[in-house]
Design a protein around this motif. Sequence first.
Motif, PDB file in Angstrom:
ATOM      1  N   VAL A  41     -41.046   9.639   1.656  1.00 52.92           N
ATOM      2  CA  VAL A  41     -39.631   9.600   2.036  1.00 52.92           C
ATOM      3  C   VAL A  41     -39.497   8.923   3.399  1.00 52.92           C
ATOM      4  N   LYS A  42     -40.406   9.227   4.295  1.00 49.99           N
ATOM      5  CA  LYS A  42     -40.396   8.624   5.632  1.00 49.99           C
ATOM      6  C   LYS A  42     -40.557   7.108   5.540  1.00 49.99           C
ATOM      7  N   LYS A  43     -41.467   6.668   4.657  1.00 48.91           N
ATOM      8  CA  LYS A  43     -41.707   5.237   4.472  1.00 48.91           C
ATOM      9  C   LYS A  43     -40.454   4.542   3.946  1.00 48.91           C
ATOM     10  N   ARG A  44     -39.801   5.166   2.935  1.00 42.96           N
ATOM     11  CA  ARG A  44     -38.575   4.571   2.380  1.00 42.96           C
ATOM     12  C   ARG A  44     -37.466   4.507   3.418  1.00 42.96           C
ATOM     13  N   ARG A  45     -37.337   5.558   4.236  1.00 41.70           N
ATOM     14  CA  ARG A  45     -36.305   5.582   5.264  1.00 41.70           C
ATOM     15  C   ARG A  45     -36.544   4.484   6.300  1.00 41.70           C
ATOM     16  N   LYS A  46     -37.794   4.328   6.714  1.00 40.63           N
ATOM     17  CA  LYS A  46     -38.106   3.290   7.699  1.00 40.63           C
ATOM     18  C   LYS A  46     -37.847   1.891   7.141  1.00 40.63           C
ATOM     19  N   ALA A  50     -35.190  -0.831   8.568  1.00 42.22           N
ATOM     20  CA  ALA A  50     -35.587  -2.195   8.901  1.00 42.22           C
ATOM     21  C   ALA A  50     -34.671  -3.210   8.206  1.00 42.22           C
ATOM     22  N   ARG A  51     -34.339  -2.948   6.922  1.00 39.88           N
ATOM     23  CA  ARG A  51     -33.426  -3.852   6.206  1.00 39.88           C
ATOM     24  C   ARG A  51     -32.056  -3.873   6.867  1.00 39.88           C
ATOM     25  N   ARG A  52     -31.562  -2.690   7.246  1.00 42.27           N
ATOM     26  CA  ARG A  52     -30.262  -2.589   7.903  1.00 42.27           C
ATOM     27  C   ARG A  52     -30.266  -3.361   9.225  1.00 42.27           C
ATOM     28  N   LYS A  53     -31.328  -3.200   9.987  1.00 39.09           N
ATOM     29  CA  LYS A  53     -31.445  -3.873  11.282  1.00 39.09           C
ATOM     30  C   LYS A  53     -31.497  -5.392  11.101  1.00 39.09           C
ATOM     31  N   ARG A  55     -30.261  -7.146   8.526  1.00 40.07           N
ATOM     32  CA  ARG A  55     -28.924  -7.614   8.115  1.00 40.07           C
ATOM     33  C   ARG A  55     -27.989  -7.717   9.312  1.00 40.07           C
ATOM     34  N   LYS A  56     -28.058  -6.725  10.192  1.00 38.00           N
ATOM     35  CA  LYS A  56     -27.207  -6.743  11.388  1.00 38.00           C
ATOM     36  C   LYS A  56     -27.562  -7.935  12.270  1.00 38.00           C
ATOM     37  N   PHE A  57     -28.867  -8.172  12.457  1.00 35.15           N
ATOM     38  CA  PHE A  57     -29.318  -9.303  13.265  1.00 35.15           C
ATOM     39  C   PHE A  57     -28.828 -10.625  12.679  1.00 35.15           C
ATOM     40  N   ASN A  58     -28.924 -10.760  11.346  1.00 32.50           N
ATOM     41  CA  ASN A  58     -28.472 -11.987  10.700  1.00 32.50           C
ATOM     42  C   ASN A  58     -26.972 -12.188  10.834  1.00 32.50           C
ATOM     43  N   ARG A  59     -26.192 -11.088  10.750  1.00 31.80           N
ATOM     44  CA  ARG A  59     -24.741 -11.201  10.948  1.00 31.80           C
ATOM     45  C   ARG A  59     -24.427 -11.668  12.358  1.00 31.80           C
TER      46      ARG A  59
END
Length: 64
Positions: A41-46, A50-53, A55-59
């Motif tokens: 669960v920890k791995k999936r959350r991380k 990372a994906r969210r971060k 996407r934000k960087f790309n925006r």
Amino acid sequence: MIEVEVRGDLEYAIRQLKKKLQIDGIKRELKRREYYEKPSVKKRRKQAEARRKLRKFNRMRKAM
């Protein structure tokens, strides 16, 4: 270390402390550590973070 200087209004100092805790991510960290988190669960959350971060960087980069 987070410090909030109290001069007069205690309610104001509490609001400032809560704001600093939220900005530093301490509240989220405490909530997350309240219960044991399985390694899978920890791995999936991380990975999701990372994906969210990313996407934000790309925006942000497209906006420039």
